[in-house]
Write a protein that holds these residues in place. Structure first.
Motif, PDB file in Angstrom:
ATOM      1  N   LEU A  28     -12.839  20.120 -23.065  1.00 16.41           N
ATOM      2  CA  LEU A  28     -11.861  20.205 -24.144  1.00 16.41           C
ATOM      3  C   LEU A  28     -12.447  19.741 -25.474  1.00 16.41           C
ATOM      4  CD1 LEU A  28      -8.774  19.049 -22.099  1.00 16.41           C
ATOM      5  CD2 LEU A  28      -8.935  21.220 -23.335  1.00 16.41           C
ATOM      6  N   TRP A  52      -4.796  17.947 -17.053  1.00 15.16           N
ATOM      7  CA  TRP A  52      -5.545  17.389 -18.178  1.00 15.16           C
ATOM      8  C   TRP A  52      -5.524  18.309 -19.401  1.00 15.16           C
ATOM      9  CZ3 TRP A  52      -7.928  15.206 -13.630  1.00 15.16           C
ATOM     10  CH2 TRP A  52      -8.055  13.809 -13.682  1.00 15.16           C
ATOM     11  N   MET A 101     -12.916  17.684 -17.692  1.00 18.97           N
ATOM     12  CA  MET A 101     -11.947  18.206 -18.642  1.00 18.97           C
ATOM     13  C   MET A 101     -12.085  17.545 -20.011  1.00 18.97           C
ATOM     14  SD  MET A 101     -10.501  20.650 -17.166  1.00 18.97           S
ATOM     15  CE  MET A 101      -9.177  20.948 -18.342  1.00 18.97           C
ATOM     16  N   TRP A 102     -12.399  16.281 -20.036  1.00 15.85           N
ATOM     17  CA  TRP A 102     -12.632  15.568 -21.307  1.00 15.85           C
ATOM     18  C   TRP A 102     -13.731  16.251 -22.111  1.00 15.85           C
ATOM     19  CZ3 TRP A 102     -17.320  12.763 -22.122  1.00 15.85           C
ATOM     20  CH2 TRP A 102     -17.375  12.043 -23.321  1.00 15.85           C
ATOM     21  N   ALA A 105      -8.119  15.830 -24.091  1.00 16.76           N
ATOM     22  CA  ALA A 105      -7.518  15.889 -22.761  1.00 16.76           C
ATOM     23  C   ALA A 105      -6.213  15.105 -22.731  1.00 16.76           C
ATOM     24  CB  ALA A 105      -8.493  15.352 -21.719  1.00 16.76           C
TER      25      ALA A 105
END
Length: 254
Positions: A231, A37, A227-228, A238
């Motif tokens: 980040l 990701w 991860m979205w 991502a």
């Protein structure tokens, strides 16, 4: 007089984005999935919480979210200078409810994290962005742990319309894509606006888009939302498919 090469290297260094500090449970086995990701120029600095022998129960989720261990782990990943630190554990971040999740983020910030996110906090943010209020959830957990997730979602005015768990007490990373697809398909309901696959130790990267095409609704997963959100905290997007990532505007770096 500096050479063209030295000037070019300075430019590259100035454009180098901050990495992410990732704190995972001791049994986390999907480091490779988190990297998928991440954009190629973003580094992940992973560390693990202390080992213990408790099976995957409510008691283990509480132990994983121990503030002293989390504070120490946060400091462990600060040396490379990450732009944000994330606690990549779903059950460990929802077991204490909304207040417990807030305390975890505050603990990381107090330990020096520039920004702090958690998997369960990221889930709530993703649901809000997509406008989801009715959710079906698939988990690898025993019923008592799944019930804590339902309660956490209720605190955020998200109704769980259907739930199903695999009843596992360990070795969650050994669950196959086929088994994940089977449980997600089984838990879907017409009134579910989206589905959530819980646990950062379940592999999900390659099945999000196929599931969304088959079910015609957003499919969120623990590692995806982790991860979205992390980040976004450093102003990045991502890498991957799925309606969440397609709908997510890039957040400007502070």
């Amino acid at each position: 007089m500096p050479s063209e090469l030295s000037v070019g290297l300075v430019d590259l260094e100035s454009d180098n984005p901050p990495g992410l500090g990732v704190i995972a449970p001791f049994d986390f086995a999907l480091d490779r999935e988190l990297w998928r990701w991440a954009p190629d120029d973003v580094s992940l600095y992973l560390t693990r919480l202390p080992f213990f022998t408790t099976p995957v129960t409510v008691e283990m989720a509480v132990a994983v979210g121990d503030r002293r261990a989390l504070r120490r782990a946060t400091r462990d990943v600060l040396t490379p200078g990450p732009g944000a630190v994330t606690f990549a554990c779903t059950s460990g971040s929802f077991v204490g409810g909304t207040q417990g999740e807030f305390v975890l983020r505050r603990t990381m910030l107090e330990a020096g994290a520039p920004e702090a996110t958690t998997t369960s906090g990221a889930l709530v943010d993703a649901l809000r962005m997509l406008g989801v209020h009715r959710l079906a959830i698939a988990t690898p957990y025993i019923e008592a742990v799944t019930a804590r997730l339902v309660s956490y979602l209720e605190e955020h005015e998200v109704q769980t319309v259907s739930k199903q768990g695999l009843g596992l007490l360990g070795n969650i990373w050994r669950v196959t894509y086929a088994e994940v697809v089977e449980i997600v398909t089984a838990v879907d309901r017409p009134d579910a606006e989206a589905l959530f696959i819980s646990c950062t130790n379940l592999p999900t990267y390659d099945i999000i888009e196929p599931l969304e095409r088959a079910l015609d609704k957003p499919v969120l997963t623990a590692n995806q939302v982790t991860m979205w959100a992390a980040l976004r905290a450093i102003g990045r997007t991502a890498v991957g498919g799925g309606r969440l990532l397609a709908a997510a505007p890039r957040r400007s770096a502070a």
